[in-house]
Design a protein around this motif. Structure first.
Motif, short mmCIF file in Angstrom:
data_model
loop_
_atom_site.label_atom_id
_atom_site.label_comp_id
_atom_site.label_asym_id
_atom_site.label_seq_id
_atom_site.Cartn_x
_atom_site.Cartn_y
_atom_site.Cartn_z
N LEU A 42 3.82 7.27 -46.26
CA LEU A 42 4.63 6.21 -45.70
C LEU A 42 5.65 5.76 -46.74
O LEU A 42 5.29 5.50 -47.89
CB LEU A 42 3.78 5.00 -45.28
CG LEU A 42 2.93 5.14 -44.02
CD1 LEU A 42 1.69 5.98 -44.28
CD2 LEU A 42 2.52 3.77 -43.50
N LEU A 43 6.90 5.67 -46.33
CA LEU A 43 7.97 5.27 -47.25
C LEU A 43 8.51 3.91 -46.82
O LEU A 43 9.09 3.77 -45.75
CB LEU A 43 9.09 6.32 -47.24
CG LEU A 43 8.64 7.75 -47.56
CD1 LEU A 43 9.82 8.70 -47.53
CD2 LEU A 43 7.93 7.82 -48.92
N ASP A 44 8.29 2.92 -47.68
CA ASP A 44 8.69 1.54 -47.38
C ASP A 44 10.10 1.29 -47.89
O ASP A 44 10.31 0.84 -49.01
CB ASP A 44 7.69 0.58 -48.03
CG ASP A 44 7.96 -0.88 -47.69
OD1 ASP A 44 8.72 -1.13 -46.74
OD2 ASP A 44 7.40 -1.76 -48.37
N GLN A 45 11.09 1.67 -47.07
CA GLN A 45 12.51 1.44 -47.36
C GLN A 45 13.00 2.16 -48.62
O GLN A 45 13.56 1.57 -49.52
CB GLN A 45 12.81 -0.06 -47.42
CG GLN A 45 12.55 -0.77 -46.10
CD GLN A 45 13.12 -2.16 -46.05
OE1 GLN A 45 13.19 -2.85 -47.05
NE2 GLN A 45 13.54 -2.59 -44.86
N ILE A 46 12.78 3.46 -48.64
CA ILE A 46 13.42 4.32 -49.65
C ILE A 46 14.87 4.48 -49.22
O ILE A 46 15.16 4.98 -48.13
CB ILE A 46 12.72 5.69 -49.73
CG1 ILE A 46 11.24 5.53 -50.11
CG2 ILE A 46 13.44 6.61 -50.70
CD1 ILE A 46 11.00 4.93 -51.46
N PRO A 102 6.76 17.22 -40.47
CA PRO A 102 7.08 16.29 -39.39
C PRO A 102 7.53 14.94 -39.92
O PRO A 102 6.91 14.38 -40.83
CB PRO A 102 5.74 16.17 -38.64
CG PRO A 102 5.01 17.43 -38.94
CD PRO A 102 5.40 17.77 -40.36
N LEU A 103 8.62 14.43 -39.38
CA LEU A 103 9.17 13.13 -39.76
C LEU A 103 9.01 12.17 -38.61
O LEU A 103 9.31 12.50 -37.46
CB LEU A 103 10.65 13.25 -40.14
CG LEU A 103 11.00 14.22 -41.26
CD1 LEU A 103 12.50 14.25 -41.49
CD2 LEU A 103 10.27 13.86 -42.55
N CYS A 104 8.55 10.98 -38.92
CA CYS A 104 8.24 9.98 -37.89
C CYS A 104 8.93 8.67 -38.24
O CYS A 104 8.73 8.12 -39.32
CB CYS A 104 6.73 9.78 -37.81
SG CYS A 104 6.21 8.41 -36.77
N LYS A 105 9.76 8.17 -37.32
CA LYS A 105 10.38 6.86 -37.48
C LYS A 105 9.60 5.82 -36.69
O LYS A 105 9.21 6.07 -35.56
CB LYS A 105 11.83 6.89 -36.99
CG LYS A 105 12.84 7.46 -37.97
CD LYS A 105 14.25 7.24 -37.45
CE LYS A 105 15.29 7.69 -38.45
NZ LYS A 105 16.66 7.40 -37.97
N VAL A 106 9.40 4.65 -37.31
CA VAL A 106 8.70 3.55 -36.65
C VAL A 106 9.54 2.28 -36.77
O VAL A 106 10.41 2.18 -37.63
CB VAL A 106 7.30 3.32 -37.27
CG1 VAL A 106 6.38 4.51 -37.00
CG2 VAL A 106 7.40 3.05 -38.77
N ASN A 107 9.26 1.32 -35.91
CA ASN A 107 9.98 0.05 -35.99
C ASN A 107 9.63 -0.72 -37.26
O ASN A 107 10.50 -1.27 -37.93
CB ASN A 107 9.67 -0.81 -34.76
CG ASN A 107 10.30 -0.26 -33.50
OD1 ASN A 107 11.30 0.46 -33.55
ND2 ASN A 107 9.71 -0.56 -32.36
N HIS A 108 8.33 -0.74 -37.58
CA HIS A 108 7.87 -1.49 -38.75
C HIS A 108 6.76 -0.71 -39.44
O HIS A 108 5.82 -0.24 -38.78
CB HIS A 108 7.36 -2.88 -38.35
CG HIS A 108 8.35 -3.70 -37.60
ND1 HIS A 108 9.45 -4.27 -38.21
CD2 HIS A 108 8.42 -4.03 -36.29
CE1 HIS A 108 10.15 -4.92 -37.30
NE2 HIS A 108 9.56 -4.79 -36.13
N ILE A 109 6.85 -0.60 -40.76
CA ILE A 109 5.82 0.10 -41.52
C ILE A 109 4.46 -0.58 -41.38
O ILE A 109 3.42 0.08 -41.32
CB ILE A 109 6.24 0.20 -43.00
CG1 ILE A 109 7.30 1.28 -43.18
CG2 ILE A 109 5.05 0.51 -43.90
CD1 ILE A 109 6.81 2.70 -42.95
N LYS A 110 4.45 -1.91 -41.31
CA LYS A 110 3.16 -2.61 -41.19
C LYS A 110 2.43 -2.19 -39.92
O LYS A 110 1.21 -1.99 -39.93
CB LYS A 110 3.35 -4.12 -41.20
CG LYS A 110 2.02 -4.89 -41.22
CD LYS A 110 2.20 -6.38 -41.07
CE LYS A 110 2.71 -7.01 -42.30
NZ LYS A 110 2.71 -8.50 -42.24
N ASP A 111 3.16 -2.03 -38.82
CA ASP A 111 2.53 -1.57 -37.58
C ASP A 111 1.96 -0.17 -37.75
O ASP A 111 0.89 0.15 -37.21
CB ASP A 111 3.54 -1.58 -36.43
CG ASP A 111 3.94 -2.99 -36.02
OD1 ASP A 111 3.20 -3.94 -36.34
OD2 ASP A 111 5.01 -3.15 -35.39
N ALA A 112 2.66 0.67 -38.51
CA ALA A 112 2.16 2.02 -38.79
C ALA A 112 0.88 1.96 -39.61
O ALA A 112 -0.07 2.73 -39.37
CB ALA A 112 3.22 2.83 -39.52
#
Length: 252
Positions: A100-104, A151-161
Protein backbone atom coordinates in the motif's frame (compact mmCIF):
# COMPACT_ATOMS: atom_id res chain seq x y z
CA UNK A 1 -4.92 15.42 -29.78
CA UNK A 2 -2.44 13.12 -28.11
CA UNK A 3 1.13 13.62 -26.88
CA UNK A 4 2.64 10.43 -25.47
CA UNK A 5 0.12 9.47 -22.76
CA UNK A 6 -1.44 12.93 -22.57
CA UNK A 7 -4.47 14.36 -24.32
CA UNK A 8 -5.37 18.01 -24.32
CA UNK A 9 -8.32 20.18 -25.22
CA UNK A 10 -11.70 20.15 -23.50
CA UNK A 11 -13.49 18.19 -26.24
CA UNK A 12 -10.71 15.60 -26.47
CA UNK A 13 -10.78 14.98 -22.72
CA UNK A 14 -14.59 14.78 -22.76
CA UNK A 15 -14.50 12.17 -25.51
CA UNK A 16 -11.85 10.16 -23.66
CA UNK A 17 -14.00 10.04 -20.52
CA UNK A 18 -17.15 9.13 -22.45
CA UNK A 19 -15.36 6.37 -24.35
CA UNK A 20 -14.17 4.75 -21.12
CA UNK A 21 -10.46 5.56 -21.34
CA UNK A 22 -8.56 5.11 -18.08
CA UNK A 23 -7.85 8.69 -17.03
CA UNK A 24 -4.99 8.85 -14.55
CA UNK A 25 -5.00 12.60 -13.84
CA UNK A 26 -6.70 15.75 -15.10
CA UNK A 27 -4.99 19.15 -15.01
CA UNK A 28 -7.36 22.13 -15.21
CA UNK A 29 -6.42 25.79 -15.51
CA UNK A 30 -7.40 27.81 -12.46
CA UNK A 31 -10.44 29.98 -13.09
CA UNK A 32 -11.50 28.13 -16.25
CA UNK A 33 -15.14 28.74 -17.24
CA UNK A 34 -17.51 28.43 -20.19
CA UNK A 35 -20.30 26.08 -21.36
CA UNK A 36 -18.00 23.36 -22.72
CA UNK A 37 -15.95 23.35 -19.53
CA UNK A 38 -19.17 23.07 -17.52
CA UNK A 39 -20.02 19.95 -19.49
CA UNK A 40 -16.57 18.51 -18.77
CA UNK A 41 -16.86 19.44 -15.10
CA UNK A 42 -20.21 17.65 -14.93
CA UNK A 43 -18.63 14.47 -16.31
CA UNK A 44 -15.72 14.72 -13.90
CA UNK A 45 -18.06 15.14 -10.94
CA UNK A 46 -19.85 11.91 -11.90
CA UNK A 47 -16.71 9.83 -11.35
CA UNK A 48 -13.62 9.58 -9.17
CA UNK A 49 -10.89 11.52 -10.94
CA UNK A 50 -7.55 12.81 -9.73
CA UNK A 51 -7.84 16.54 -10.54
CA UNK A 52 -5.27 19.31 -10.09
CA UNK A 53 -6.08 22.99 -10.64
CA UNK A 54 -2.92 24.60 -11.98
CA UNK A 55 -1.70 27.87 -13.56
CA UNK A 56 -1.63 28.10 -17.33
CA UNK A 57 2.18 27.94 -17.32
CA UNK A 58 1.98 24.35 -16.05
CA UNK A 59 -0.39 23.38 -18.86
CA UNK A 60 1.87 25.04 -21.43
CA UNK A 61 4.68 22.76 -20.29
CA UNK A 62 2.48 19.65 -20.38
CA UNK A 63 1.06 20.19 -23.86
CA UNK A 64 2.43 21.84 -26.98
CA UNK A 65 -0.78 22.99 -28.58
CA UNK A 66 -4.14 24.60 -27.90
CA UNK A 67 -4.93 22.85 -24.63
CA UNK A 68 -7.94 25.13 -23.89
CA UNK A 69 -7.05 24.96 -20.20
CA UNK A 70 -7.35 21.18 -19.84
CA UNK A 71 -4.77 18.38 -20.06
CA UNK A 72 -5.34 14.76 -19.04
CA UNK A 73 -2.97 11.84 -18.56
CA UNK A 74 -4.14 8.56 -20.04
CA UNK A 75 -2.93 5.62 -18.01
CA UNK A 76 -1.06 2.97 -20.03
CA UNK A 77 -2.47 0.29 -17.73
CA UNK A 78 -5.87 -0.73 -16.40
CA UNK A 79 -6.60 -0.64 -12.69
CA UNK A 80 -8.24 -3.41 -10.66
CA UNK A 81 -10.62 -3.30 -7.71
CA UNK A 82 -9.40 -4.25 -4.24
CA UNK A 83 -11.97 -7.04 -4.06
CA UNK A 84 -10.61 -8.49 -7.29
CA UNK A 85 -6.93 -8.38 -6.37
CA UNK A 86 -7.49 -9.86 -2.90
CA UNK A 87 -9.64 -12.70 -4.27
CA UNK A 88 -7.12 -13.48 -6.99
CA UNK A 89 -4.20 -13.39 -4.55
CA UNK A 90 -5.83 -15.94 -2.25
CA UNK A 91 -6.46 -18.19 -5.24
CA UNK A 92 -2.72 -18.19 -5.87
CA UNK A 93 -1.42 -18.49 -2.29
CA UNK A 94 -2.54 -18.65 1.33
CA UNK A 95 0.04 -16.00 2.27
CA UNK A 96 -0.26 -13.15 -0.22
CA UNK A 97 1.83 -10.01 0.03
CA UNK A 98 0.37 -6.60 -0.77
CA UNK A 99 1.92 -3.15 -0.95
CA UNK A 100 0.00 0.00 0.00
CA UNK A 101 1.39 3.39 -1.00
CA UNK A 102 0.17 6.31 1.10
CA UNK A 103 0.47 9.25 -1.32
CA UNK A 104 3.75 8.53 -3.07
CA UNK A 105 3.97 11.59 -5.31
CA UNK A 106 7.13 11.13 -7.38
CA UNK A 107 6.57 9.14 -10.59
CA UNK A 108 10.12 7.77 -10.60
CA UNK A 109 9.90 6.61 -7.00
CA UNK A 110 6.59 5.00 -7.91
CA UNK A 111 8.15 3.23 -10.89
CA UNK A 112 11.13 2.00 -8.85
CA UNK A 113 8.79 0.65 -6.17
CA UNK A 114 6.70 -1.17 -8.78
CA UNK A 115 9.85 -2.76 -10.22
CA UNK A 116 10.95 -4.00 -6.79
CA UNK A 117 7.44 -5.26 -6.06
CA UNK A 118 7.52 -7.33 -9.24
CA UNK A 119 10.88 -8.83 -8.21
CA UNK A 120 9.71 -9.74 -4.70
CA UNK A 121 6.42 -11.42 -5.53
CA UNK A 122 4.03 -8.69 -4.39
CA UNK A 123 0.51 -9.74 -5.41
CA UNK A 124 -0.84 -6.22 -5.92
CA UNK A 125 -0.03 -2.56 -5.28
CA UNK A 126 -2.79 -0.44 -3.77
CA UNK A 127 -2.78 3.37 -3.78
CA UNK A 128 -5.27 6.23 -3.46
CA UNK A 129 -7.12 7.76 -6.39
CA UNK A 130 -6.08 11.26 -5.30
CA UNK A 131 -2.70 12.48 -4.12
CA UNK A 132 -0.58 9.80 -5.83
CA UNK A 133 1.90 10.05 -8.66
CA UNK A 134 0.37 9.41 -12.07
CA UNK A 135 1.14 6.21 -13.94
CA UNK A 136 2.87 7.95 -16.83
CA UNK A 137 5.80 7.45 -19.19
CA UNK A 138 8.32 8.11 -16.37
CA UNK A 139 6.63 5.50 -14.19
CA UNK A 140 6.64 2.92 -16.98
CA UNK A 141 10.30 3.58 -17.84
CA UNK A 142 11.54 3.51 -14.24
CA UNK A 143 9.60 0.32 -13.55
CA UNK A 144 11.33 -1.37 -16.51
CA UNK A 145 7.90 -2.44 -17.70
CA UNK A 146 6.85 -3.94 -14.36
CA UNK A 147 3.66 -1.83 -14.41
CA UNK A 148 2.34 -4.36 -16.91
CA UNK A 149 3.00 -7.38 -14.67
CA UNK A 150 1.98 -6.27 -11.15
CA UNK A 151 -1.76 -5.67 -10.59
CA UNK A 152 -2.41 -2.03 -9.68
CA UNK A 153 -5.42 -1.08 -7.59
CA UNK A 154 -6.77 2.43 -7.01
CA UNK A 155 -8.95 3.09 -3.97
CA UNK A 156 -10.76 6.15 -2.66
CA UNK A 157 -9.00 6.03 0.71
CA UNK A 158 -6.05 3.99 1.92
CA UNK A 159 -7.63 3.63 5.37
CA UNK A 160 -10.62 1.84 3.83
CA UNK A 161 -8.18 -0.48 2.06
CA UNK A 162 -6.47 -1.19 5.39
CA UNK A 163 -9.79 -2.16 6.96
CA UNK A 164 -10.73 -4.33 3.98
CA UNK A 165 -7.42 -6.20 4.11
CA UNK A 166 -7.72 -6.71 7.86
CA UNK A 167 -11.23 -8.11 7.38
CA UNK A 168 -9.66 -10.58 4.93
CA UNK A 169 -7.24 -11.83 7.64
CA UNK A 170 -4.28 -9.93 6.25
CA UNK A 171 -1.98 -8.22 8.75
CA UNK A 172 -1.15 -4.63 7.84
CA UNK A 173 2.33 -3.30 8.65
CA UNK A 174 3.30 0.37 8.44
CA UNK A 175 6.90 1.35 7.79
CA UNK A 176 7.48 4.25 10.15
CA UNK A 177 10.13 5.78 12.38
CA UNK A 178 7.45 6.35 15.05
CA UNK A 179 8.13 3.04 16.81
CA UNK A 180 10.88 1.18 18.64
CA UNK A 181 10.25 -2.09 16.80
CA UNK A 182 12.33 -2.99 13.74
CA UNK A 183 11.11 -4.61 10.58
CA UNK A 184 13.09 -7.74 11.52
CA UNK A 185 10.63 -8.43 14.33
CA UNK A 186 7.69 -8.68 11.93
CA UNK A 187 6.39 -12.11 10.91
CA UNK A 188 6.11 -11.83 7.13
CA UNK A 189 5.26 -15.52 6.76
CA UNK A 190 1.64 -14.51 7.38
CA UNK A 191 -0.60 -12.93 4.75
CA UNK A 192 0.70 -9.37 4.89
CA UNK A 193 0.32 -5.86 3.53
CA UNK A 194 3.10 -3.28 3.82
CA UNK A 195 2.28 0.43 3.95
CA UNK A 196 4.91 2.87 2.66
CA UNK A 197 4.35 6.58 3.25
CA UNK A 198 4.77 9.89 1.47
CA UNK A 199 8.34 10.92 0.63
CA UNK A 200 8.27 13.89 3.03
CA UNK A 201 5.65 13.07 5.66
CA UNK A 202 5.77 9.28 5.87
CA UNK A 203 2.68 7.25 6.67
CA UNK A 204 -0.18 9.49 7.81
CA UNK A 205 -1.24 9.36 11.45
CA UNK A 206 -4.74 8.13 10.62
CA UNK A 207 -3.22 5.11 8.87
CA UNK A 208 -0.75 4.51 11.70
CA UNK A 209 -3.69 4.35 14.11
CA UNK A 210 -5.40 1.72 11.96
CA UNK A 211 -2.58 -0.74 11.17
CA UNK A 212 -1.75 -3.91 13.08
CA UNK A 213 2.02 -3.44 13.27
CA UNK A 214 4.42 -0.49 13.11
CA UNK A 215 8.07 -1.16 12.31
CA UNK A 216 11.19 0.67 11.14
CA UNK A 217 14.48 -0.02 9.44
CA UNK A 218 17.40 0.49 11.86
CA UNK A 219 19.50 3.51 10.90
CA UNK A 220 23.05 4.49 11.76
CA UNK A 221 25.18 7.47 10.86
CA UNK A 222 23.98 11.03 10.35
CA UNK A 223 21.39 10.47 7.61
CA UNK A 224 17.96 10.11 9.20
CA UNK A 225 16.02 8.37 6.44
CA UNK A 226 16.25 6.43 3.19
CA UNK A 227 14.63 7.22 -0.12
CA UNK A 228 11.18 5.61 -0.01
CA UNK A 229 11.88 3.27 -2.92
CA UNK A 230 15.12 2.08 -1.30
CA UNK A 231 13.41 1.56 2.07
CA UNK A 232 10.59 -0.31 0.37
CA UNK A 233 13.08 -2.62 -1.33
CA UNK A 234 14.90 -3.35 1.93
CA UNK A 235 11.66 -4.27 3.69
CA UNK A 236 10.25 -6.35 0.85
CA UNK A 237 13.45 -8.36 0.68
CA UNK A 238 13.16 -9.06 4.40
CA UNK A 239 9.76 -10.54 3.55
CA UNK A 240 11.39 -12.59 0.78
CA UNK A 241 14.10 -13.80 3.18
CA UNK A 242 11.51 -15.02 5.67
CA UNK A 243 9.43 -16.66 2.97
CA UNK A 244 12.24 -18.55 1.19
CA UNK A 245 11.34 -21.90 2.86
CA UNK A 246 7.72 -21.34 1.81
CA UNK A 247 8.86 -20.60 -1.72
CA UNK A 248 10.80 -23.84 -1.80
CA UNK A 249 7.65 -25.73 -0.79
CA UNK A 250 5.45 -23.89 -3.26
CA UNK A 251 3.79 -21.76 -0.58
CA UNK A 252 3.94 -18.53 -2.58
Amino acid sequence: MEENTRIFGIRAVLEAIQSGKTIDKVYIQKGLAGPLFQELNHQLNKGEFNISYVPVEKLNKLAKGNHQGVVASISPVSFRSIEEVVAQAFEETSTPLFLLLDQITDARNFGAIIRTAACTGVNAIIFPEKGSAPVNADTVKTSAGAVFSVPLCKVNHIKDAVYYLQSSDIQVIAATEKTNDTIYQVDFKKASALVMGNEAKGVSNSILNAVDVKAKLPMSGTIESLNVSVACGAILYEAVRQRIPLNAEGGI
